[in-house]
Each structure stands twice: as structure tokens, then as C-alpha cells.
Write an enzyme that holds these catalytic residues in place. Structure first.
Site, PDB file in Angstrom:
ATOM      1  N   HIS A 133      45.688  36.694  33.127  1.00 45.44           N
ATOM      2  CA  HIS A 133      46.048  36.388  31.736  1.00 45.44           C
ATOM      3  C   HIS A 133      45.203  37.248  30.810  1.00 45.44           C
ATOM      4  O   HIS A 133      43.973  37.160  30.798  1.00 45.44           O
ATOM      5  CB  HIS A 133      45.828  34.901  31.460  1.00 45.44           C
ATOM      6  CG  HIS A 133      46.805  34.047  32.212  1.00 45.44           C
ATOM      7  ND1 HIS A 133      46.501  32.797  32.673  1.00 45.44           N
ATOM      8  CD2 HIS A 133      48.084  34.300  32.595  1.00 45.44           C
ATOM      9  CE1 HIS A 133      47.563  32.305  33.307  1.00 45.44           C
ATOM     10  NE2 HIS A 133      48.529  33.190  33.272  1.00 45.44           N
ATOM     11  N   ARG A 187      44.356  37.550  27.641  1.00 47.38           N
ATOM     12  CA  ARG A 187      43.414  37.126  26.596  1.00 47.38           C
ATOM     13  C   ARG A 187      42.153  36.468  27.142  1.00 47.38           C
ATOM     14  O   ARG A 187      41.231  36.157  26.379  1.00 47.38           O
ATOM     15  CB  ARG A 187      44.116  36.140  25.667  1.00 47.38           C
ATOM     16  CG  ARG A 187      44.533  34.850  26.368  1.00 47.38           C
ATOM     17  CD  ARG A 187      45.494  34.048  25.510  1.00 47.38           C
ATOM     18  NE  ARG A 187      46.085  32.935  26.249  1.00 47.38           N
ATOM     19  CZ  ARG A 187      47.162  32.274  25.827  1.00 47.38           C
ATOM     20  NH1 ARG A 187      47.749  32.624  24.701  1.00 47.38           N
ATOM     21  NH2 ARG A 187      47.643  31.290  26.529  1.00 47.38           N
ATOM     22  N   GLU A 188      42.106  36.231  28.447  1.00 50.02           N
ATOM     23  CA  GLU A 188      40.981  35.487  29.022  1.00 50.02           C
ATOM     24  C   GLU A 188      39.872  36.466  29.390  1.00 50.02           C
ATOM     25  O   GLU A 188      39.607  36.748  30.558  1.00 50.02           O
ATOM     26  CB  GLU A 188      41.500  34.646  30.203  1.00 50.02           C
ATOM     27  CG  GLU A 188      42.564  33.644  29.730  1.00 50.02           C
ATOM     28  CD  GLU A 188      43.368  32.995  30.852  1.00 50.02           C
ATOM     29  OE1 GLU A 188      42.975  33.121  32.021  1.00 50.02           O
ATOM     30  OE2 GLU A 188      44.396  32.353  30.531  1.00 50.02           O
ATOM     31  N   ARG A 229      49.015  36.855  26.532  1.00 46.77           N
ATOM     32  CA  ARG A 229      48.710  36.234  27.826  1.00 46.77           C
ATOM     33  C   ARG A 229      49.369  36.971  29.004  1.00 46.77           C
ATOM     34  O   ARG A 229      48.733  37.217  30.027  1.00 46.77           O
ATOM     35  CB  ARG A 229      49.211  34.786  27.794  1.00 46.77           C
ATOM     36  CG  ARG A 229      49.278  34.072  29.152  1.00 46.77           C
ATOM     37  CD  ARG A 229      49.837  32.664  28.946  1.00 46.77           C
ATOM     38  NE  ARG A 229      50.218  31.999  30.180  1.00 46.77           N
ATOM     39  CZ  ARG A 229      49.485  31.089  30.807  1.00 46.77           C
ATOM     40  NH1 ARG A 229      48.280  30.772  30.353  1.00 46.77           N
ATOM     41  NH2 ARG A 229      49.919  30.507  31.893  1.00 46.77           N
ATOM     42  N   ARG A 253      52.740  32.784  37.383  1.00 48.87           N
ATOM     43  CA  ARG A 253      53.906  31.965  37.751  1.00 48.87           C
ATOM     44  C   ARG A 253      54.869  32.760  38.622  1.00 48.87           C
ATOM     45  O   ARG A 253      55.973  32.302  38.887  1.00 48.87           O
ATOM     46  CB  ARG A 253      54.661  31.485  36.493  1.00 48.87           C
ATOM     47  CG  ARG A 253      53.855  30.631  35.529  1.00 48.87           C
ATOM     48  CD  ARG A 253      53.490  29.282  36.118  1.00 48.87           C
ATOM     49  NE  ARG A 253      52.778  28.466  35.136  1.00 48.87           N
ATOM     50  CZ  ARG A 253      51.473  28.541  34.879  1.00 48.87           C
ATOM     51  NH1 ARG A 253      50.725  29.410  35.549  1.00 48.87           N
ATOM     52  NH2 ARG A 253      50.916  27.752  33.976  1.00 48.87           N
ATOM     53  N   HIS A 281      39.995  32.275  35.365  1.00 51.31           N
ATOM     54  CA  HIS A 281      40.740  32.114  34.115  1.00 51.31           C
ATOM     55  C   HIS A 281      39.795  31.529  33.074  1.00 51.31           C
ATOM     56  O   HIS A 281      38.671  31.160  33.373  1.00 51.31           O
ATOM     57  CB  HIS A 281      41.914  31.134  34.296  1.00 51.31           C
ATOM     58  CG  HIS A 281      43.044  31.681  35.109  1.00 51.31           C
ATOM     59  ND1 HIS A 281      44.222  32.092  34.564  1.00 51.31           N
ATOM     60  CD2 HIS A 281      43.160  31.881  36.455  1.00 51.31           C
ATOM     61  CE1 HIS A 281      45.029  32.525  35.518  1.00 51.31           C
ATOM     62  NE2 HIS A 281      44.413  32.405  36.688  1.00 51.31           N
ATOM     63  N   SER A 282      40.305  31.418  31.855  1.00 49.06           N
ATOM     64  CA  SER A 282      39.633  30.591  30.866  1.00 49.06           C
ATOM     65  C   SER A 282      40.730  29.898  30.075  1.00 49.06           C
ATOM     66  O   SER A 282      41.857  30.403  30.036  1.00 49.06           O
ATOM     67  CB  SER A 282      38.744  31.437  29.939  1.00 49.06           C
ATOM     68  OG  SER A 282      39.536  32.145  28.996  1.00 49.06           O
ATOM     69  N   TYR A 283      40.471  28.740  29.476  1.00 51.33           N
ATOM     70  CA  TYR A 283      39.195  28.068  29.467  1.00 51.33           C
ATOM     71  C   TYR A 283      39.435  26.623  29.868  1.00 51.33           C
ATOM     72  O   TYR A 283      40.600  26.204  29.909  1.00 51.33           O
ATOM     73  CB  TYR A 283      38.607  28.089  28.023  1.00 51.33           C
ATOM     74  CG  TYR A 283      39.566  27.505  27.005  1.00 51.33           C
ATOM     75  CD1 TYR A 283      39.511  26.142  26.667  1.00 51.33           C
ATOM     76  CD2 TYR A 283      40.559  28.302  26.413  1.00 51.33           C
ATOM     77  CE1 TYR A 283      40.416  25.596  25.750  1.00 51.33           C
ATOM     78  CE2 TYR A 283      41.463  27.753  25.514  1.00 51.33           C
ATOM     79  CZ  TYR A 283      41.390  26.407  25.179  1.00 51.33           C
ATOM     80  OH  TYR A 283      42.287  25.866  24.304  1.00 51.33           O
ATOM     81  N   GLU A 308      38.583  27.744  35.910  1.00 45.48           N
ATOM     82  CA  GLU A 308      38.708  27.903  34.462  1.00 45.48           C
ATOM     83  C   GLU A 308      37.283  27.950  33.917  1.00 45.48           C
ATOM     84  O   GLU A 308      36.509  27.002  34.063  1.00 45.48           O
ATOM     85  CB  GLU A 308      39.461  26.712  33.852  1.00 45.48           C
ATOM     86  CG  GLU A 308      40.908  26.581  34.314  1.00 45.48           C
ATOM     87  CD  GLU A 308      41.883  27.489  33.580  1.00 45.48           C
ATOM     88  OE1 GLU A 308      41.433  28.306  32.741  1.00 45.48           O
ATOM     89  OE2 GLU A 308      43.095  27.389  33.861  1.00 45.48           O
TER      90      GLU A 308
HETATM   91  O1  0X9 Z   1      48.246  27.959  33.554  1.00 42.51           O
HETATM   92  C1  0X9 Z   1      47.566  28.745  34.200  1.00 42.51           C
HETATM   93  O2  0X9 Z   1      48.003  29.731  34.777  1.00 42.51           O
HETATM   94  C2  0X9 Z   1      46.079  28.472  34.344  1.00 42.51           C
HETATM   95  N1  0X9 Z   1      45.527  27.981  33.150  1.00 42.51           N
HETATM   96  S1  0X9 Z   1      45.368  28.992  31.893  1.00 42.51           S
HETATM   97  O3  0X9 Z   1      45.025  28.222  30.735  1.00 42.51           O
HETATM   98  N2  0X9 Z   1      44.167  29.979  32.185  1.00 42.51           N
HETATM   99  O4  0X9 Z   1      46.566  29.737  31.750  1.00 42.51           O
HETATM  100  C3  0X9 Z   1      45.910  27.466  35.452  1.00 42.51           C
HETATM  101  C4  0X9 Z   1      46.322  28.035  36.726  1.00 42.51           C
HETATM  102  C5  0X9 Z   1      46.307  27.046  37.819  1.00 42.51           C
HETATM  103  N3  0X9 Z   1      46.501  27.715  39.010  1.00 42.51           N
HETATM  104  C6  0X9 Z   1      47.723  28.075  39.475  1.00 42.51           C
HETATM  105  N4  0X9 Z   1      48.810  27.565  38.950  1.00 42.51           N
HETATM  106  N5  0X9 Z   1      47.774  28.942  40.422  1.00 42.51           N
HETATM  107 ZN    ZN Z   2      44.726  31.877  32.677  1.00 39.47          ZN
END
Ligand code: 0X9
Ligand code: ZN
Length: 651
Positions: free
Chosen positions: A73, A75-76, A131, A148, A199-201, A273
Site C-alpha cells: 500500500h 501511502r504506508e 493506496r 486483495r 502495513h500501517s497503521y 500493522e
Molecule cells: O486491508 C489491508 O490490506 C490491511 N490493512 S491496511 O489498513 N494497511 O490496508 C490489512 C491486511 C490484512 N492482511 C491480509 N488481508 N492479507
Molecule cells: Zn496496508
């Protein structure tokens, strides 16, 4: 900069070009341990995805791998600085810090700080809060969420079909060049055992699964390790990172790296995170780069230490009988699996066994599918001791045995005949059980044989597996009744067994399952008689609430000499009428274990044959206690013993 330390590099966020220059700086610090390569696939905009590889010059040639990645992502930004910080610690610590040296001599690290370079550049040039990647979608919107787009359970919950959304999953599993590059990287590096996707946060240490709330296989190990990493993080600046599986801890999100790496490749995979918990969110001030790096460096040390010091093979032995029947094969079952990204060599599991002392011999275990293996111990003579253990190895030749102390401390099974004399599950009325004795004054909670009715002090179910329902219990109240419903009040109530014949070959035992509840100073004597109840010897006086059915087992000769008129009794009593007292008894068993005494059966295998004759002849003339072949037990092996074997031959 240089060997001494990173200087001001980690005092600010860095452009992709600055990250690249610093990768070169780190390689120059120790070119023997650090190198860079690019993943096989470039991004849509033609950029390389770099991997910084770090491995020690000592230790085994074949090391396990740990992968650390950031910036799926864009922005992280702290998810770029943190893996770079860890790379810095590893490279500068090798040969200086003994812990780092030991880790790098056993583990090679693959550090991919910018998985999504197109998005990262866009977050610097145009939109700080971008993102996704920079794919132009069919409807003209931009960006697929790389996290995703991975191909395990792609398209499930928590992933959007709308290209405009922040969590757009893409047109198909691995439709994106970044995830293709990552997939191919993992497939080319099959030594990788653990991975962290930064990742954050939110300050979370998360394990699979992300696509479902179901718990993964190895949930025990994941929970231990996740908490271990969170605890390690806390040691630096007392920051709390919550540990748990993604789904229950954060939200459902399918098509993420954490699920593909574990689900498709068995890698012990994590999403961390990073800071903070929302005060600054993605715009984390630069003065938190170093503390975030420091605390996560501790988590990585914890994970790496575990990954290379813990044998990945796990044995789950099936149930064992208490005794092996003489001269009868004993079936064995054991689950064997490899954790942490390791692969079990499916043909490696062996069963080692021996009778008594001497060398172990081994046979392969047979796969029964699903990670279960079966084997069999050969029949052995009565009175002998079977010893055995299991071994297995991974495809990387990491070997393990079960139990861990084997062969010095193997599993053991005494070879004895077990004979049930009275086996009573209390499902039907067996003659001779009596309730009531002289001195019983209880006015409520009198023993009955029944299907128990639960209260806070009494079980709802008997101990016998279904279809069994009955046991002896100190009275039943109405369903849903108070804790004191039909408990023992105002004195004693006595349950007594029939007279049972405990004589015969071998050692006699009494066992049963007991329930007991007592909230005061009461106690329940359990006694045994060998004269049909004329006098009693205490087996045990139970005082503590069991809170569950517990097994009791007594060797009769430790209390009274076994006769043909053995009885057992339980005296549940309430000394203070205000106390709650409840008791239950189920699955009563009086049994003998030993070797049937056939004259001339000198090896105790239940028959008199050439094996016995051979023992007598090979020890003929020997004198002393316990000589094999001494059929009459008079301290020597002579014609009297030979005569006993010959005259009973064939029995
Ligand atoms: O949503 C996400 O991808 C992650 N959080 S974020 O706020 N950094 O975007 C969480 C990812 C959880 N892990 C996976 N789904 N693989
Ligand atoms: Zn992320």
C-alpha cells in the site's frame, strides 16, 4: 554513514531513489552478506521490485529463509522504512552482535521494501494518500489493491469488485504484475519458512486467516508466536501491538499475501500493522521511524530465533492401551506433520521398537492419509516390556524423534494380560450394589442409579460414552434447579459394591470415575474390604471438588490382600447441613493384570512350546535367582524344570 551506523538516513522518509542508494550503502557495508536482485517481473510503469538478500558466511549452506516486505500500500511509508531499518540492523550486526551473527548463519533474509513502486512514487508526486497500484481499470479508474489480488481464496469477503474502491481486487487472481512477481519469487525460493508483510497503521501482529473467521491449522503456534512478537515489541518503548488472526482482529480481507503465503505455501506468515493507532494514521511523523523500526526489529529477532531453533516436525501420538496383550500385535497410530513452511518427507516416518533391552529395529510407518500414520508392535511374551519411538524428517533432512528423549527414553508398554472381573457402567442394574448402611442419617441426596440432572454442583452427563447415560449420583433435583437441589443433607449416605472375587493370577486393581463437589469442610471416605464388608480400610478420603469426572485407580494389594470377597464403598456425607455436597461414581472396574500361570511356560507367552524348551536347555545347569528357564523357581535349571516343560508341552 558507513560501518558505524545509518547516520541521518532514518530521520526522514525517503524517496524510492534514496531507498535504492541506501541499499547500495548497506551492501557496501558488508558485500559478503548483502546483495540485491530484482524480481522477475517489472511493474506496469516498468519499475523494478528490489529484493535485498542478507545471509551469513558461516553456518549451513542450506539455510531457511525469512521474507520481509513493505509497501503493498503506497501511502504506508513507515512500512518501507521498517524493513529497511531491519536490514540495516542485520547487515551492521553480522560479525559484531553474536545473536545477529547466529541468526544470519542459519537464516537468509529476503527484504522487499517496496512491493508497489508505481504507487509509492505516486504517493510522493501527486497524492500522499494513494493506496493501490497504478493500473488503469476498464472503467477509467486507477488502481488495484495488490493486497486483495493474491490467488488464495481470491474474490471472497472483504475485497471489492468495484474498480473505484480502495480495496478493488482486480480482474482475477494474480492479475497484477506486483503479485505475479511476488508469487514467482516465492516459488523460486522454497526455503522460505516465515514472512512478514508490513502495513500501517493500527499496531497489530496478525496471522492467517484473513479471508475467514475460521481458525487455521497450527493456530496454537500462530497464537504463541504472535504474542511472542507483540511482547518483544513492547520491550522497546512499551508500545502495545495486539496479536491475533486477521479476520477476528481487524476485518475479513481476501486475496491478501498473508493467506496465500500460508495457504498455498505453508509459510508462517504475518501482517504487522505498524504505528500508530490513529492519532496521525498514515501521516506518521518522521521522528517515529526509528522507534517503530527498533520495536519491530525485536519482533523479527524473536521470529528468527524461533524459526531456526525449533524443529518443524510435530508428532501427535494416538491413544495407547495401558498394556499390550501377550503375543498379540499392538496397533499404533501417530499424526506427523511439518510446521513453519517445512515439508515432511512422506516416506521418512519410522517405528523403532525392541522387547526389553537390546538394539532397536525399525520399520516404516504406513501413511493413512491426512498426515496420519499407522504401525504395529509385534507380539511379545507376557511379562516383557515393549519399548518404541517414532522418527521422521523433512525434505530438507531436518530429523526429529518422538518422544524427544528417544532412544534413551522411549515409550514403553508392559506386556500383560488384563482380565476384567467386574466391569459395570451402571447402565443396567447389576445385582449386589447396595445403598444404605448402619449410621446413614442423610435426609436428602441419597445415592441413586440414574441419569444425572445438572445443577451448579452436579454433572448433567454420566461418564460412560454414549449411548451410556446412567451413573450413581447423590440424588437428582428438578431440571434447572438450584445448586443445593437434592444435595446430601444432614449426614451420610453410603454406596457399597457387591462382593467381588479379586483372586487369581496377576495383580488386582479397582478403578472408577468420580465426581465430587463440596463447598464446606466435608469429605468422602472411599474404602475397601476384603471380608465382605466386616471391616474396612480407607483407599482415599476425597475433600477437593473435582469439577469434572476424574479417574481413580488403586492396586488392591497396597491396601488389603485380595480375597474372593472384596467390596468397595463410598460414604458421601454432609457434616454441616448448610454445605453443598454432591458425589457421583461411574464406570466401575475390578480387573487383574498379569501373566496366566501355566506350569512350564517359562517365557510367559501363554503356551508351553519349543521356545520354552529351548530356554531351559540353553540355561541348563545354571544356578542363581531369576535364571530364565527355572520353571519350578527353586534357584537352578535342572531335570526337574525340563520335566515340567515336557509334561505340559502343548498346553
Ligand atoms: O486491508 C489491508 O490490506 C490491511 N490493512 S491496511 O489498513 N494497511 O490496508 C490489512 C491486511 C490484512 N492482511 C491480509 N488481508 N492479507
Ligand atoms: Zn496496508
Amino acid at each position: 554513514m558507513g560501518v558505524d551506523g545509518p547516520g541521518t538516513y532514518f530521520t526522514n522518509y525517503r524517496t524510492r531513489d534514496e531507498v535504492s542508494a541506501y541499499i547500495d550503502t548497506l551492501i557496501a557495508v558488508n558485500p559478503n552478506v548483502a546483495s540485491r536482485f530484482s524480481l522477475d517481473t517489472q511493474t506496469l510503469q516498468g519499475r523494478d521490485i528490489w529484493c535485498l538478500k542478507i545471509r551469513g558466511t558461516g553456518g549451513p549452506v542450506n539455510k531457511i529463509g525469512i521474507e520481509l516486505e513493505g509497501c503493498q500500500h503506497a501511502r504506508e511509508w513507515v512500512a518501507v522504512t521498517t524493513p529497511m531499518f531491519i536490514a540495516d540492523k542485520l547487515i551492521r550486526g553480522y560479525g559484531v552482535d553474536p545473536q545477529v551473527t547466529a541468526i544470519l548463519d542459519n537464516v537468509e533474509f529476503y527484504i522487499i521494501p517496496i512491493v508497489n513502486p508505481d504507487g509509492y512514487l505516486y504517493s510522493w508526486s501527486t497524492d500522499r494518500l494513494w493506496r493501490k497500484n497504478r493500473r488503469q481499470n476498464a472503467n477509467g479508474t486507477f488502481g488495484v489493491d495488490d493486497n486483495r489480488n493474491w490467488g488464495y481464496q481470491w474474490g471472497g469477503a472483504g475485497a471489492s469488485t468495484n474498480p473505484a474502491d480502495e480495496d478493488y481486487r482486480g480482474t482475477g487472481p494474480f492479475s497484477e504484475l506486483e503479485t505475479q512477481a511476488m508469487r514467482d519469487f516465492y516459488q523460486a525460493h522454497n526455503n522460505i519458512r516465515a514472512a512478514i508483510d508490513f502495513h500501517s497503521y493500527s499496531q497489530l501482529v496478525m496471522s492467517p486467516w484473513a479471508y475467514t473467521l475460521d481458525l487455521p491449522p497450527d493456530v496454537v503456534e500462530f497464537n504463541q508466536l504472535g504474542q511472542g512478537m507483540a511482547d518483544a515489541i513492547k520491550t522497546f518503548a512499551n508500545m502495545t501491538y495486539e496479536a491475533g488472526p486477521v479476520g477476528p482482529t481487524l476485518y475479513l480481507a481476501s486475496g491478501g499475501s498473508v493467506d496465500w503465503t500460508f495457504g498455498a505455501r505453508g509459510i508462517y506468515s504475518w501482517t504487522i500493522e505498524l504505528r500508530d493507532t490513529g492519532a496521525n494514521g498514515f501521516l506518521l511523523p518522521a521522528n517515529q521511524i526509528i522507534p517503530t523500526g527498533e520495536e519491530n526489529w525485536r519482533a523479527v529477532l524473536y521470529l528468527a530465533n524461533w524459526a531456526y531453533t525449533t524443529n518443524p516436525i510435530r508428532f501427535t501420538p494416538g491413544p495407547l492401551p495401558e498394556y499390550a496383550a501377550p503375543n498379540t500385535a499392538t496397533p499404533l497410530s501417530v499424526g506427523i506433520r511439518a510446521l513453519n513452511g517445512a515439508t515432511l518427507d512422506a516416506s521418512s516416518p519410522l517405528l523403532f521398537s525392541r522387547v526389553g533391552a537390546g538394539a532397536f529395529s525399525s520399520v516404516p510407518l504406513t501413511s493413512a492419509g491426512g498426515g496420519n500414520y499407522t504401525g504395529s508392535l509385534s507380539g511379545a511374551p507376557c511379562g516383557s516390556n515393549l519399548q518404541f519411538y517414532y522418527s521422521a524428517q523433512t525434505t530438507a533432512a531436518e530429523a526429529a524423534v518422538y518422544p524427544a528423549g528417544a532412544p534413551a527414553m522411549p515409550l514403553a508398554l508392559p506386556v500383560l494380560t488384563k482380565t476384567d472381573v467386574l466391569n459395570d457402567a451402571f447402565e443396567t442394574a447389576v445385582p449386589g450394589w447396595t445403598v444404605g448402611a448402619a449410621g446413614d442419617t442423610a435426609t436428602a441426596g441419597i445415592w441413586i442409579r440414574a441419569n444425572p440432572v445438572a445443577s451448579a454442583a452436579q454433572p448433567e452427563d454420566d461418564h460412560t460414552p454414549a449411548p451410556g447415560v446412567n451413573c450413581y449420583i447423590t440424588g437428582n433435583g428438578a431440571p434447572g434447579g438450584q445448586v443445593g437441589a437434592a444435595d446430601v443433607d444432614n449426614g451420610a449416605t453410603t454406596l457399597t459394591s457387591p462382593a467381588i472375587d479379586a483372586t487369581g493370577a496377576g495383580d488386582a486393581f479397582v478403578s472408577f470415575w468420580l465426581w465430587y463437589y463440596n463447598d464446606g469442610a466435608d469429605s468422602m471416605p472411599i474404602s475397601i474390604s476384603n471380608n465382605n464388608g466386616s471391616s474396612w480400610v480407607t483407599l482415599e478420603t476425597v475433600t477437593a471438588t473435582t469439577g469434572a469426572w476424574v479417574r481413580k485407580n488403586y492396586r488392591i494389594a497396597d491396601f488389603v490382600s485380595p480375597t474372593s470377597q472384596v467390596k468397595v464403598r463410598w460414604v458421601a456425607r454432609d457434616v454441616n447441613p448448610g454445605n453443598i455436597v454432591e458425589a457421583g461414581v461411574d464406570d466401575f472396574l475390578l480387573y487383574r493384570v498379569g501373566c496366566a500361570n501355566i506350569p512350564g511356560d517359562v517365557n510367559g507367552d501363554g503356551s508351553v512350546n519349543f521356545a520354552d524348551l529351548n530356554i531351559v536347555l540353553s540355561h541348563f545347569g545354571e544356578v542363581g535367582p531369576g535364571i530364565p528357564g527355572d520353571a519350578d523357581g527353586d534357584g537352578d535349571v535342572d531335570f526337574a524344570d525340563l520335566n515340567i516343560v515336557l509334561s505340559n508341552f502343548g498346553s
